[in-house]
Design a protein around this motif. Structure first.
Motif, mmCIF file in Angstrom:
data_model
loop_
_atom_site.group_PDB
_atom_site.id
_atom_site.type_symbol
_atom_site.label_atom_id
_atom_site.label_comp_id
_atom_site.label_asym_id
_atom_site.label_seq_id
_atom_site.Cartn_x
_atom_site.Cartn_y
_atom_site.Cartn_z
ATOM 1 N N LEU A 64 46.642 33.758 40.460
ATOM 2 C CA LEU A 64 48.267 35.174 40.410
ATOM 3 C C LEU A 64 49.196 34.509 38.710
ATOM 4 N N LYS A 65 49.312 33.366 39.231
ATOM 5 C CA LYS A 65 50.823 32.776 38.150
ATOM 6 C C LYS A 65 49.758 33.406 36.283
ATOM 7 N N VAL A 66 48.588 33.714 36.560
ATOM 8 C CA VAL A 66 48.141 33.379 34.582
ATOM 9 C C VAL A 66 48.618 34.560 34.441
ATOM 10 N N PRO A 67 49.353 34.598 33.065
ATOM 11 C CA PRO A 67 50.128 35.564 32.020
ATOM 12 C C PRO A 67 49.261 36.721 32.106
ATOM 13 N N ASP A 68 48.058 36.258 31.340
ATOM 14 C CA ASP A 68 47.159 36.556 30.755
ATOM 15 C C ASP A 68 45.979 37.646 31.326
ATOM 16 N N PHE A 69 46.230 37.704 33.008
ATOM 17 C CA PHE A 69 45.382 37.798 33.843
ATOM 18 C C PHE A 69 44.752 39.441 32.692
ATOM 19 N N LYS A 70 43.577 39.225 33.636
ATOM 20 C CA LYS A 70 42.742 40.519 33.094
ATOM 21 C C LYS A 70 40.920 41.029 33.828
ATOM 22 N N GLY A 71 41.582 40.938 35.315
ATOM 23 C CA GLY A 71 40.278 40.740 36.415
ATOM 24 C C GLY A 71 40.167 39.476 37.067
ATOM 25 N N TRP A 72 39.069 39.918 38.371
ATOM 26 C CA TRP A 72 38.657 39.031 38.738
ATOM 27 C C TRP A 72 37.060 38.411 38.582
ATOM 28 N N ARG A 73 36.418 39.579 38.324
ATOM 29 C CA ARG A 73 34.930 39.137 37.560
ATOM 30 C C ARG A 73 35.161 38.097 36.637
ATOM 31 N N GLY A 74 36.236 38.906 35.839
ATOM 32 C CA GLY A 74 36.065 37.399 34.751
ATOM 33 C C GLY A 74 36.598 36.105 34.802
ATOM 34 N N PHE A 75 37.691 36.715 35.770
ATOM 35 C CA PHE A 75 38.036 34.676 36.162
ATOM 36 C C PHE A 75 36.847 33.915 37.019
ATOM 37 N N TYR A 76 36.419 35.639 37.901
ATOM 38 C CA TYR A 76 34.502 34.030 38.666
ATOM 39 C C TYR A 76 34.485 33.307 38.527
ATOM 40 N N ILE A 77 33.520 34.757 36.962
ATOM 41 C CA ILE A 77 32.460 34.068 36.317
ATOM 42 C C ILE A 77 32.839 32.596 35.478
ATOM 43 N N LYS A 78 33.742 32.843 34.869
ATOM 44 C CA LYS A 78 34.250 31.924 34.256
ATOM 45 C C LYS A 78 34.680 30.208 35.288
ATOM 46 N N GLN A 79 34.967 30.529 36.308
ATOM 47 C CA GLN A 79 35.256 29.456 37.501
ATOM 48 C C GLN A 79 33.620 28.960 37.290
ATOM 49 N N HIS A 80 32.954 29.955 37.343
ATOM 50 C CA HIS A 80 31.252 29.557 37.922
ATOM 51 C C HIS A 80 30.789 28.825 37.480
ATOM 52 N N LYS A 81 30.671 29.181 36.242
ATOM 53 C CA LYS A 81 30.407 28.318 35.079
ATOM 54 C C LYS A 81 30.730 27.345 34.681
ATOM 55 N N GLU A 82 32.346 27.085 34.923
ATOM 56 C CA GLU A 82 32.363 25.558 35.192
ATOM 57 C C GLU A 82 31.984 24.710 36.435
ATOM 58 N N MET A 83 32.153 25.559 37.204
ATOM 59 C CA MET A 83 31.381 24.861 38.370
ATOM 60 C C MET A 83 30.146 24.142 38.254
ATOM 61 N N LYS A 84 29.254 25.263 37.555
ATOM 62 C CA LYS A 84 28.197 24.673 37.461
ATOM 63 C C LYS A 84 27.695 23.633 36.797
ATOM 64 N N ASP A 85 28.432 23.713 35.417
ATOM 65 C CA ASP A 85 28.510 22.195 34.206
ATOM 66 C C ASP A 85 28.549 21.038 35.268
ATOM 67 N N GLN A 86 29.762 20.914 36.507
ATOM 68 C CA GLN A 86 30.163 20.026 37.163
ATOM 69 C C GLN A 86 28.230 19.648 37.958
ATOM 70 N N ALA A 87 28.307 20.539 38.512
ATOM 71 C CA ALA A 87 27.163 20.348 39.456
ATOM 72 C C ALA A 87 26.110 19.362 38.176
ATOM 73 N N ASP A 88 25.691 20.285 37.156
ATOM 74 C CA ASP A 88 25.087 19.947 36.138
ATOM 75 C C ASP A 88 25.153 18.091 36.419
#
Length: 238
Positions: A64-88
């Motif tokens: 919520l504090k991110v200044p260049d916030f561009k939508g929740w779907r984009g943030f969700y997908i980005k975070q999911h990819k990061e978690m997938k890399d860590q799971a890998d």
């Protein structure tokens, strides 16, 4: 109904959003492929914000504090990819530690600690580790983490195992205990084993039959702990 005939007036917008909000992420993504209408709805913040908050509640306030916030779907997908890399990385670590379809408990506990350091949540484990195509020992690592670290209710874990169709997968826990002293003589070391399904482990309240031996690891009177895959080709008593 042809896609060309399918308009926003076919289903009221609020009704369509209500339907979409009841779906899991994978189902929601499939729905977006049905038509242009559903694809437009798929990008709605009102769908992705609660999904993000449910999966990563601790991260939600920071976003919520991110200044260049561009939508929740984009943030969700980005975070999911990061978690997938860590799971890998966890998957690769466990696979590298496997010896003849078994793993020593110290390596097993390291894999659980990795999940803790990476900040995995229950949904992360459910989506990335509790999958039938993965080695059952990786399923076990995720199961153990959810129950003992995240303290997820056993009923919720059981439901996750059932929905992933892995509740009947089995493992064998073998451990060797230091022989007891008897009138000044130490008896032979003791060998124990338990063959259990993931469902048994999730529901067990007995440390000897559940995750207690694995949680304690090779400490105190326990000399060695080994976790093996149970299959039709293997003999757990060997």
């Amino acid at each position: 109904m042809n896609e060309s005939d399918y308009t926003y007036s076919s289903i009221p917008n609020d009704v369509a959003l209500k339907i979409a909000s009841s779906l899991e992420v994978t189902d929601l993504s499939c729905l977006s492929c049905c038509s242009r209408v559903w694809r437009d709805l798929w990008g709605s913040d009102c769908l992705w914000e609660p999904l993000f908050k449910q999966r990563w509640p601790l991260l939600y306030e920071d976003v919520l504090k991110v200044p260049d916030f561009k939508g929740w779907r984009g943030f969700y997908i980005k975070q999911h990819k990061e978690m997938k890399d860590q799971a890998d990385s966890v998957i690769k670590f466990v696979e590298n530690c496997l010896q003849s379809e078994s793993i020593q408990v110290n390596d097993y506990l390291k894999a659980i600690e990795c999940q803790k350091l990476m900040g995995f949540g229950f949904k992360d484990v459910q989506m990335l580790l509790l999958k039938p195509k993965l080695n059952v020992l990786l399923n076990l690592v995720g199961l153990h983490y959810c129950l003992n670290i995240l303290k997820v209710p056993a009923s919720d874990v059981m439901e996750a195992l059932k929905s992933s169709n892995i509740k009947n997968r089995q493992i064998c826990i073998k451990w060797w205990k230091l022989g007891r002293w008897f009138y000044g003589f130490r008896m032979r070391d003791e060998f124990h084993f338990r063959c259990l399904s993931l469902e048994d482990l999730a529901s067990s309240k007995d440390d000897l039959d559940g995750l207690g031996v694995l949680q304690r690891g090779a400490i105190h009177e326990v000399l060695q702990v080994q976790i093996s895959i149970v299959s039709s080709r293997s003999n757990p008593w060997a």
